[in-house]
Motif scaffolding. Structure first.
Motif, PDB file in Angstrom:
ATOM      1  N   MET A   1       0.833  -1.208   0.000  1.00  0.00           N
ATOM      2  CA  MET A   1       0.000   0.000   0.000  1.00  0.00           C
ATOM      3  C   MET A   1       0.866   1.256   0.000  1.00  0.00           C
ATOM      4  O   MET A   1       0.598   2.216  -0.737  1.00  0.00           O
ATOM      5  CB  MET A   1      -0.927  -0.009   1.216  1.00  0.00           C
ATOM      6  CG  MET A   1      -2.016  -1.086   1.177  1.00  0.00           C
ATOM      7  SD  MET A   1      -2.836  -1.302   2.784  1.00  0.00           S
ATOM      8  CE  MET A   1      -3.619   0.305   2.991  1.00  0.00           C
ATOM      9  N   VAL A   2       1.912   1.256   0.831  1.00  0.00           N
ATOM     10  CA  VAL A   2       2.794   2.425   0.919  1.00  0.00           C
ATOM     11  C   VAL A   2       3.558   2.618  -0.392  1.00  0.00           C
ATOM     12  O   VAL A   2       3.697   3.751  -0.883  1.00  0.00           O
ATOM     13  CB  VAL A   2       3.780   2.277   2.101  1.00  0.00           C
ATOM     14  CG1 VAL A   2       4.821   3.403   2.077  1.00  0.00           C
ATOM     15  CG2 VAL A   2       3.033   2.295   3.429  1.00  0.00           C
TER      16      VAL A   2
ATOM     17  N   ASP B   1       2.629   1.683  -3.432  1.00  0.00           N
ATOM     18  CA  ASP B   1       1.689   2.203  -4.443  1.00  0.00           C
ATOM     19  C   ASP B   1       1.405   3.682  -4.208  1.00  0.00           C
ATOM     20  O   ASP B   1       1.338   4.469  -5.161  1.00  0.00           O
ATOM     21  CB  ASP B   1       0.374   1.411  -4.395  1.00  0.00           C
ATOM     22  CG  ASP B   1       0.520  -0.009  -4.934  1.00  0.00           C
ATOM     23  OD1 ASP B   1       1.531  -0.270  -5.631  1.00  0.00           O
ATOM     24  OD2 ASP B   1      -0.354  -0.849  -4.649  1.00  0.00           O
ATOM     25  N   ARG B   2       1.240   4.050  -2.945  1.00  0.00           N
ATOM     26  CA  ARG B   2       0.964   5.460  -2.618  1.00  0.00           C
ATOM     27  C   ARG B   2       2.155   6.336  -2.998  1.00  0.00           C
ATOM     28  O   ARG B   2       1.982   7.466  -3.488  1.00  0.00           O
ATOM     29  CB  ARG B   2       0.686   5.571  -1.106  1.00  0.00           C
ATOM     30  CG  ARG B   2       0.469   7.005  -0.596  1.00  0.00           C
ATOM     31  CD  ARG B   2      -0.815   7.596  -1.126  1.00  0.00           C
ATOM     32  NE  ARG B   2      -1.007   8.962  -0.656  1.00  0.00           N
ATOM     33  CZ  ARG B   2      -0.468  10.027  -1.233  1.00  0.00           C
ATOM     34  NH1 ARG B   2       0.332   9.883  -2.302  1.00  0.00           N
ATOM     35  NH2 ARG B   2      -0.716  11.237  -0.765  1.00  0.00           N
TER      36      ARG B   2
ATOM     37  N   THR C   1       2.326   6.878  -6.762  1.00  0.00           N
ATOM     38  CA  THR C   1       1.301   7.863  -7.133  1.00  0.00           C
ATOM     39  C   THR C   1       1.776   9.277  -6.822  1.00  0.00           C
ATOM     40  O   THR C   1       1.603  10.204  -7.632  1.00  0.00           O
ATOM     41  CB  THR C   1      -0.015   7.579  -6.381  1.00  0.00           C
ATOM     42  OG1 THR C   1      -0.484   6.280  -6.720  1.00  0.00           O
ATOM     43  CG2 THR C   1      -1.081   8.613  -6.718  1.00  0.00           C
ATOM     44  N   ALA C   2       2.381   9.455  -5.646  1.00  0.00           N
ATOM     45  CA  ALA C   2       2.881  10.771  -5.251  1.00  0.00           C
ATOM     46  C   ALA C   2       3.953  11.269  -6.210  1.00  0.00           C
ATOM     47  O   ALA C   2       3.991  12.451  -6.565  1.00  0.00           O
ATOM     48  CB  ALA C   2       3.441  10.704  -3.829  1.00  0.00           C
TER      49      ALA C   2
ATOM     50  N   GLU D   1       3.663  15.335  -6.274  1.00  0.00           N
ATOM     51  CA  GLU D   1       3.183  15.903  -5.013  1.00  0.00           C
ATOM     52  C   GLU D   1       4.285  16.631  -4.252  1.00  0.00           C
ATOM     53  O   GLU D   1       4.006  17.564  -3.491  1.00  0.00           O
ATOM     54  CB  GLU D   1       2.592  14.789  -4.140  1.00  0.00           C
ATOM     55  CG  GLU D   1       1.300  14.205  -4.670  1.00  0.00           C
ATOM     56  CD  GLU D   1       0.716  13.163  -3.741  1.00  0.00           C
ATOM     57  OE1 GLU D   1       1.172  13.078  -2.575  1.00  0.00           O
ATOM     58  OE2 GLU D   1      -0.192  12.429  -4.170  1.00  0.00           O
TER      59      GLU D   1
ATOM     60  N   TYR E   1       1.829   9.319   4.264  1.00  0.00           N
ATOM     61  CA  TYR E   1       1.275   8.188   3.516  1.00  0.00           C
ATOM     62  C   TYR E   1       0.529   7.237   4.457  1.00  0.00           C
ATOM     63  O   TYR E   1      -0.549   6.734   4.118  1.00  0.00           O
ATOM     64  CB  TYR E   1       2.382   7.423   2.779  1.00  0.00           C
ATOM     65  CG  TYR E   1       3.128   8.227   1.740  1.00  0.00           C
ATOM     66  CD1 TYR E   1       2.643   9.452   1.278  1.00  0.00           C
ATOM     67  CD2 TYR E   1       4.342   7.776   1.208  1.00  0.00           C
ATOM     68  CE1 TYR E   1       3.339  10.186   0.333  1.00  0.00           C
ATOM     69  CE2 TYR E   1       5.036   8.507   0.264  1.00  0.00           C
ATOM     70  CZ  TYR E   1       4.536   9.711  -0.164  1.00  0.00           C
ATOM     71  OH  TYR E   1       5.227  10.438  -1.103  1.00  0.00           O
TER      72      TYR E   1
ATOM     73  N   ASP F   1      -2.751   8.782   5.317  1.00  0.00           N
ATOM     74  CA  ASP F   1      -3.648   8.723   4.152  1.00  0.00           C
ATOM     75  C   ASP F   1      -4.238   7.335   3.975  1.00  0.00           C
ATOM     76  O   ASP F   1      -5.398   7.176   3.578  1.00  0.00           O
ATOM     77  CB  ASP F   1      -2.892   9.122   2.880  1.00  0.00           C
ATOM     78  CG  ASP F   1      -2.474  10.596   2.869  1.00  0.00           C
ATOM     79  OD1 ASP F   1      -2.992  11.358   3.714  1.00  0.00           O
ATOM     80  OD2 ASP F   1      -1.621  10.959   2.039  1.00  0.00           O
ATOM     81  N   LEU F   2      -3.429   6.315   4.287  1.00  0.00           N
ATOM     82  CA  LEU F   2      -3.849   4.923   4.062  1.00  0.00           C
ATOM     83  C   LEU F   2      -4.605   4.345   5.260  1.00  0.00           C
ATOM     84  O   LEU F   2      -5.134   3.231   5.184  1.00  0.00           O
ATOM     85  CB  LEU F   2      -2.619   4.051   3.766  1.00  0.00           C
ATOM     86  CG  LEU F   2      -1.883   4.384   2.461  1.00  0.00           C
ATOM     87  CD1 LEU F   2      -0.532   3.682   2.422  1.00  0.00           C
ATOM     88  CD2 LEU F   2      -2.724   3.975   1.251  1.00  0.00           C
TER      89      LEU F   2
END
Length: 445
Positions: free
Chosen positions: A252-253, A255-256, A259-260, A265, A377, A380-381
């Protein structure tokens, strides 16, 4: 001063123990008794026989008189009514400087203060741990990194500052006092072995420094014995879920972070998200990844031989501790991160040199950006907030759980001792249902 008639009732005898006096009495029914000088002074003070404040004032007066006897310059009153004299000053042409005070007593105090501060014997007699600490911490900072100094200062404020023992002259501190104080502090703060090690290092090294400074002849703390098994709190290893990311959380981290990066970002520190991903695959310390350069990459491996010291931002050409440099293989996922940075830098017209994850050549800002980004992150998750150091623990725990030898894992982590790896960097990344399946399979086989 009041009469000291009670003192005539006591005499010293050679046959009594050291530092004691024998009370001589005409009453044959009372046994011979021994008293220490402190007991006698306490008794005569409490019973009004002698006023210790008068004694202290007389001692100060006597000390001033002795200092003034050795003062080589005249003390005189000028036509303006102010009092004058001189003090030694090698920076002046005549080797002295003029001092002026409105009152004679103030001038005398200034003269006595000067000679007292320049009298090495008096300074040694009066020196306290509190007074010695600034010189010691400055000396200590020459031999350890900034983060260690910060930790020492924190422990000093927590355990030592304002404690009575640091305000007492070092020469007057006894082994019994040290022993009692240390065990009291252990109980007061409920210390485990790690906490006691940090706490005791300060008093031990301060007294070593006092010996080297010729304030005392011996470090009495070295004779203090602490039964670690009996008095220290057993260290309980922290729960797995607080120290490492599970596989699902890592994915998850990662992938995040991708994306960033793709959404730009991080407007200034472009490669912060990629640094976070890279740490999962290499186990680098945050200071090491901030200082990593393109020249450190060779084929499918990289050499780690420098780091950024936080919070100063100093770049040093060595890694943490005494391990030295180490080589880490670049698995395909890690190589993909480096390739992405190279492509991005070419698009932006940046050279492929210098620090890999620092587009502005300021590693310290990258250090801060990584710390903030990974915690963001996690928030956010909706998972437990963790620091970049937990990625490093995730890296070592993954290697061990997948059969990589402890020695190889230790080397990749940059640890001198495998016990450090096993005790502090080995955790279970499995989810609860996975653990149950593994335990069931193991016990059913």
């Amino acid at each position: 001063m009041k009469s000291v008639t009670a003192v005539t009732a006591v005499t010293a005898r050679r046959t009594t123990p050291a530092n004691t006096v024998t009370a001589v009495t005409t009453d044959t029914h009372l046994p011979e008794m021994h008293f220490t000088p402190d007991e006698i002074l306490s008794y005569i003070s409490q019973n009004g026989t002698i006023d210790l404040r008068d004694v202290e004032n007389d001692m100060r007066k006597s000390r001033k008189e002795k200092i003034l006897e050795k003062h080589p310059y005249t003390i005189y009153q000028g036509s303006d009514g102010r009092w004058r004299s001189h003090l030694p000053d090698e920076s002046k042409k005549e080797g002295r400087k003029l001092i002026v005070k409105s009152k004679r007593d103030d001038l005398i105090d200034l003269i006595c203060e000067y000679y007292t501060s320049h009298d090495k014997d008096l300074v040694r007699e009066a020196c306290t741990l509190e007074a010695l600490y600034p010189a010691w911490i400055e000396f200590k900072s020459l031999h350890v990194c900034e983060t260690t100094v910060i930790r020492i200062k924190y422990d000093w404020c927590r355990y030592y500052e304002n404690d009575a023992i640091v305000k007492k002259p070092i020469k007057s501190i006894t082994k019994l006092e040290l022993d009692t104080w240390v065990h009291t502090m252990i109980r007061k703060h409920n210390m485990n072995a790690h906490q006691y090690g940090n706490f005791s290092a300060i008093i031990r090294q301060l007294l070593d420094f006092a010996v080297d400074s010729e304030i005392i002849n011996k470090n009495l703390f070295l004779d203090v014995k602490v039964n670690r098994r009996r008095v220290l709190v057993p260290e309980v290893k922290k729960p797995d879920h607080t120290q490492v990311f599970t596989k699902a959380e890592e994915n998850m981290v990662v992938d995040r972070a991708w994306t960033a990066f793709r959404k730009n970002e991080n407007y200034v520190q472009w490669y912060t998200p990629l640094a976070i991903i890279f740490m999962f695959y290499t186990g680098l310390r945050i200071g090491e990844i901030s200082a990593l350069k393109f020249e450190d990459i060779t084929g499918n491996s990289m050499t780690v031989n420098r780091l950024v010291r936080f919070p100063t931002g100093e770049i040093v050409e060595h890694t943490k501790g005494t391990y030295g440099s180490r080589t880490i293989p670049l698995i395909p996922l890690a190589a993909e991160v480096i390739e992405e940075i190279k492509n991005h830098r070419q698009e932006k017209g940046l050279e492929l040199k210098g620090f890999i994850f620092c587009p502005n050549d300021k590693p310290i800002s990258t250090y801060n950006a990584i710390e903030k980004a990974i915690k963001k992150y996690c928030r956010d998750l909706g998972i437990d907030e963790r620091s970049p150091h937990k990625e490093r623990k995730t890296f070592t725990s993954t290697l061990i759980s997948n059969g990589v030898s402890i020695n190889t894992t230790r080397q990749l982590a940059g640890h001198v001792d495998e016990r450090t790896t096993l005790n502090n960097y080995c955790f279970d990344r499995s989810e609860d249902d996975e653990k149950l399946t593994q335990i069931t399979y193991a016990l059913s086989s």
